[in-house]
Structures are given as structure tokens and as C-alpha cells.
Enzyme design. Structure first.
Site, PDB file in Angstrom:
ATOM      1  N   LYS A 224       0.843  -1.203   0.000  1.00 58.41           N
ATOM      2  CA  LYS A 224       0.000   0.000   0.000  1.00 58.41           C
ATOM      3  C   LYS A 224       0.875   1.249   0.000  1.00 58.41           C
ATOM      4  CE  LYS A 224      -3.476   2.444   2.752  1.00 58.41           C
ATOM      5  NZ  LYS A 224      -2.654   3.652   2.918  1.00 58.41           N
ATOM      6  N   ARG A 225       1.978   1.188   0.705  1.00 57.11           N
ATOM      7  CA  ARG A 225       2.886   2.340   0.784  1.00 57.11           C
ATOM      8  C   ARG A 225       3.405   2.732  -0.596  1.00 57.11           C
ATOM      9  NH1 ARG A 225       7.487   1.789   5.161  1.00 57.11           N
ATOM     10  NH2 ARG A 225       5.589   1.635   6.421  1.00 57.11           N
TER      11      ARG A 225
END
Length: 518
Positions: free
Chosen positions: A264-265
Site C-alpha cells: 500500500k505504501r
């Protein structure tokens, strides 16, 4: 291939990562290719990480992508229940079978006991593994060294315990993976994994095996991260005396750089979603982007995910879902990780957008347009009725702008001037295109336009060009400021198409406003 049954078994601990979506897709494609069954099982044994709305999110994601499950919670419950938290009694029965057969044992070691052993091994430069080389040496507290009465008393006293699998010693385990081929494992290096805890909940390993067997799963298609667990799972099948399903471990989806697993980062940093639908964390209020809300079509997501680890062996890149079903083959899934390419995903969406009819796109745009117009202070329109007249107008707009778009979300920026007169003009273009004599030329243009009766694009173009030729006026002196007056920038489709769409009165109003402003 007969009686193919596959399962997608996510944990309801948050939004569904596209890595999980790809696993679901490959299971779905394989099942449909072989006229099989696609099962959805909810693996919610980790109650500490359970998120209340995650299961609903999983269902909504699969439905949006049009790869719904055939069997699961609330649908064709042939082997239910399909939530592991509702199957505790089943797991208790099977863990007892392993205890009775000697393939598992109770372990009462405290955290302090295990920490002591771990530190002792580290001091000797070794790695602590709980298995055959120390489980019966007396330093660890388990039912292999305690008497049956001592074990029974400890359980009665409420002592905390786990049940561990008794890994075999001195064996070479031969396994086969459809994607990776033959795999050999020395059982001496395996640890005795925990299968069951005194709180009555199984670990993933036991629940997974028991459920796959009882639900008659024929093929286990899952992510590469589960490959290290394959040996334990095969040994558990043997311990129960069950036939082993076929395994296929899919390659990782890698970061755009190609190094490391996509997270997600990475999406937050580089500006792309990693979830199918937007997701709001109920505890923190954090909103994560979704492909749907970012304007991607569901077929786009399926198409680019299919190519993350699989290839058809041809030059074809655009596949309908049915074409994917017909072409899909696990033998063509790669072993190595697949690099995620954000630009390629946009390319796919652009291809699908261009292939859709103006009517389809206009209908999507109309739903977004009402929201935009209602919030747009400059617009005289507050709603857009997708009735016949407005529909024709919108269809024309879509036909003029869609070639420049990647998403329907791009349509407003590309067509705003059809609904809202420019309130300001591009500074760089104004300086370059609007000369001292331009105002006079534009006033003359107003006179020409006002006399046109047939206000169609082709006729406007003919009349204006004749005027330019007759008066020996360069196109570059009139056309750019004409566009600037109508659009506010130097962008947009064919100028005379814009003029026709706006109508004579609005076209003249905008030119006169530009003369005053510029």
C-alpha cells in the site's frame, strides 16, 4: 479434468490487496476453464485482527469485478459453514485425531521457557527450532516427556497449551507444484508448527487443511508466500491419511522498481491504488484509494492482473473475461515475480475506454456530471437531465473528447468549456496569441458569425475561412484567439465543432467577453 474445485480464502483483516484479487482471479479462471466450482471461504481464525466490514468488502470487490463465487456464505452452502470461526468443533475433532494417532502433541512451554531456549541456542551460534532434536530432551515441557496423567492434570488446572505437529525425522519429502515443478524437503529442518491453541482456535495450518479436504478442494492455487508452508500441509494430509490436492503457488507482484513485494505504501508514494474499491479504516478514518473510484473499469483491472505472472503465449494483450477463461493455463504462469507497472494499467484503461460506445460513456459521465455541476459556482446549470435532448448533446461531447481521455474522470477537464464559459484565460497563450489588433479582428468575427443561418460546424468553417481568404487575413491571427475565447486555453477538439455545440449566441457572448477581458 473432472470435478475441479478451487477456493479463494482471504482473511477479513482489512481491504483486499490486488495480490489477493489476482489469486481470486486465477482461481476463478481455472475453475471456469474446467467447468469447476469457485469457493469463497472466510479464514477468520485470527480474531485479534478481525475487521467487521472486511467480509462485505471482499464480496463487493468480487461482484464489481464480475468474478463472483459459486459457493460460500449464503450461496450454495454444500460444505458449510464457510467462516472458520464457525467451524471450531470440526477442528477440535480433527486435532484430537492427530493427538490419538501420535502425529501431534501437547506443549505447555511458557514464553519464558521458549525465550530461554532461543537465547541458549544463539549463544552457541545456532538457530532454535522446536522439533525432533529437542522435543524429547526434557528441557521443553510437552506430552512427549510428561505422563498422560500429568498432561491431563495440567489441562484440568487450566494451564495454557498449544498442540504442535510432530514433524518426521530423517525423511526426504517429495512434492510437486504445477508452476514450480518438483520440490524436495529434508524433514529434519522442519519445525513442529503449532496447530491448535488452548483458546479453542486452530492456526491457519490446521484449519486450512481440514477445510480443503472436507470441501473437496482439488487444486490449491495461492500466493508464493505460502510456499514455505507446503511441506507441513503435505505432511498433514499424510498424517490424516487423505489424498493431497494439487498445488500451484503464484509469483509475487513486485513494486514498480521490481524489488520487493508491492505494498500500500508504494501506491501512496507513487499515486496509484492497490485495492479494488476505496476503503475507510473505521478506527483511524484513513481512506485508501480504490481502482473503481479512481475511474478504472473492472475489465481493466482483470486484464492487467491476468498479465501479472501469466502470459497467453501470443501477442494479444486485450482480453475479455471469457477470452481469459478460454486461454488461461497454469502451465503458462511464471515462477519469477511480476513487476507492477502503473503506466501499463492506465494504458489498459484507455484501450477499454476507446472501445466503449459513446452511449455507454455518456451514461457514466452523466452520473458524474450532475454532482460536478451542482458544485460548480460558474455553471448556470445545476443538474443534467439525461433525457433525449440532453443525451444527444452529451453524446456529441463524448464523441469529441474521448480520444484524449484515459478515464471517464478526465471528461470534465476535457469538456468543462461546453458547460461553463471561461472565467480566466491561459496566461501564456494570452500573451502569445492576443495582440493589439486582435480585439478588432474578433469584433469583425462576431459580425461574420452573427449573419450565419446554418450554424453547423462545416458551414461555420466554410464561412469563416472564406472571410479570412477574402480579407487576406492569416489563420494564425484569428483561429488561436478564437479558440482562446471559447475554451480559455489552446486545447480542445475541432474549433468549429465547439462553436456548433455552443450555439451562435453563446459563441458570440464568449468572444465579446474575451474582447473586454483581454
Amino acid at each position: 479434468m473432472t470435478n475441479v474445485r478451487v477456493r479463494f480464502a482471504p482473511s477479513p483483516t482489512g481491504p483486499l490487496h490486488i495480490g489477493g484479487v489476482r489469486t481470486a482471479l486465477f482461481n476463478y479462471l481455472f475453475a471456469k476453464k474446467h467447468n469447476g466450482t469457485f469457493v469463497l471461504r472466510i479464514e477468520d481464525t485470527d480474531q485479534n485482527r478481525y475487521v467487521a466490514n472486511a467480509e462485505e468488502y471482499i464480496n463487493e470487490s468480487l461482484n464489481w469485478l464480475e468474478i463472483p463465487f459459486d459457493e460460500g456464505v449464503g450461496r450454495n452452502e454444500k460444505f458449510g459453514p464457510y467462516r472458520q470461526s464457525e467451524r471450531k468443533d470440526i477442528y477440535k475433532k480433527h486435532i484430537q485425531e492427530l493427538l490419538d494417532s501420535g502425529n501431534a502433541y501437547y506443549a505447555f512451554d511458557s514464553a519464558e521457557d521458549l525465550d530461554r531456549e532461543r537465547k541458549g541456542h544463539e549463544e552457541e551460534g545456532k538457530t532454535f527450532i522446536y522439533n525432533w532434536h529437542n522435543r524429547e530432551k526434557g528441557r521443553l515441557v510437552n506430552s512427549l516427556v510428561l505422563t498422560s496423567d500429568e498432561v491431563e492434570q495440567r489441562i484440568k488446572n487450566g494451564d495454557k497449551y498449544v498442540v504442535r505437529f510432530k514433524s518426521p525425522q530423517g525423511e526426504t519429502l517429495l512434492m510437486n507444484d504445477i508452476i514450480r515443478g518438483e520440490i524436495k524437503i529434508d524433514t529434519n529442518v522442519l519445525d513442529d508448527k503449532i496447530l491448535f491453541k488452548s483458546d479453542g482456535m486452530p492456526t491457519y495450518h490446521l484449519a486450512n487443511i481440514v477445510d480443503d479436504h472436507l470441501m473437496e478442494i482439488s487444486h490449491v492455487i495461492r500466493g508464493e508466500e505460502w510456499l514455505p508452508s507446503m511441506a507441513l500441509h503435505v505432511l498433514l494430509y499424510k498424517a490424516f491419511g487423505w489424498n493431497t490436492p494439487e498445488f500451484a503457488h503464484l509469483p509475487l507482484i513486485l513494486k514498480p522498481t521490481g524489488k520487493g513485494k508491492l505494498s500500500k505504501r508504494d501506491g501512496d508514494k507513487l499515486g496509484f491504488p492497490v485495492f479494488p474499491l476505496a476503503y475507510t479504516n473505521e478506527e483511524t478514518g484513513e481512506v485508501s484509494r480504490g481502482y473503481k473510484e479512481d475511474g478504472y473499469f473492472p475489465e481493466t483491472v482483470l486484464n492487467f492482473l491476468a498479465f501479472l505472472g501469466w502470459n497467453p503465449g501470443t501477442e494479444q494483450e486485450i482480453f475479455s473475461l471469457q477470452e481469459l477463461v478460454e486461454s488461461f493455463d497454469l502451465d503458462r504462469v511464471n515462477k519469477s515475480g511480476a513487476r507492477f507497472d502503473p503506466d501499463k494499467t492506465k494504458w489498459y484503461n484507455q484501450q477499454y475506454l476507446q472501445s466503449k460506445s459513446d452511449g455507454e460513456l455518456a451514461k457514466i459521465y452523466a452520473s458524474k456530471l450532475n454532482v460536478i455541476l451542482n458544485e460548480c459556482e460558474e455553471s448556470k446549470m445545476r443538474s443534467f437531465d439525461f433525457a433525449q435532448d440532453d443525451k444527444k448533446y452529451l453524446l456529441k461531447i463524448v464523441g469529441l473528447i474521448k480520444e484524449r481521455a484515459t478515464f471517464v474522470n478526465d471528461f470534465w477537464d476535457l469538456s468543462k468549456f461546453f458547460f461553463v464559459a471561461p472565467t480566466e484565460y491561459d496566461a501564456k497563450a494570452s500573451k502569445k496569441q492576443w495582440k493589439p489588433e486582435t480585439g478588432s479582428l474578433m469584433q469583425q468575427l462576431v459580425g461574420v458569425l452573427s449573419k450565419i443561418n446554418d450554424y453547423s460546424s462545416s458551414n461555420i468553417e466554410t464561412v469563416v475561412k472564406e472571410w479570412l481568404t477574402t480579407n487576406e487575413l492569416g489563420f494564425g491571427k484569428v483561429m488561436p484567439p478564437f479558440r482562446l475565447a471559447l475554451v480559455g486555453t489552446m486545447s480542445g477538439p475541432h474549433l468549429f465543432d465547439i462553436a456548433e455545440m455552443l450555439g451562435k449566441e453563446e459563441t458570440i457572448n464568449r468572444i465579446e467577453k474575451a474582447i473586454i477581458s483581454l
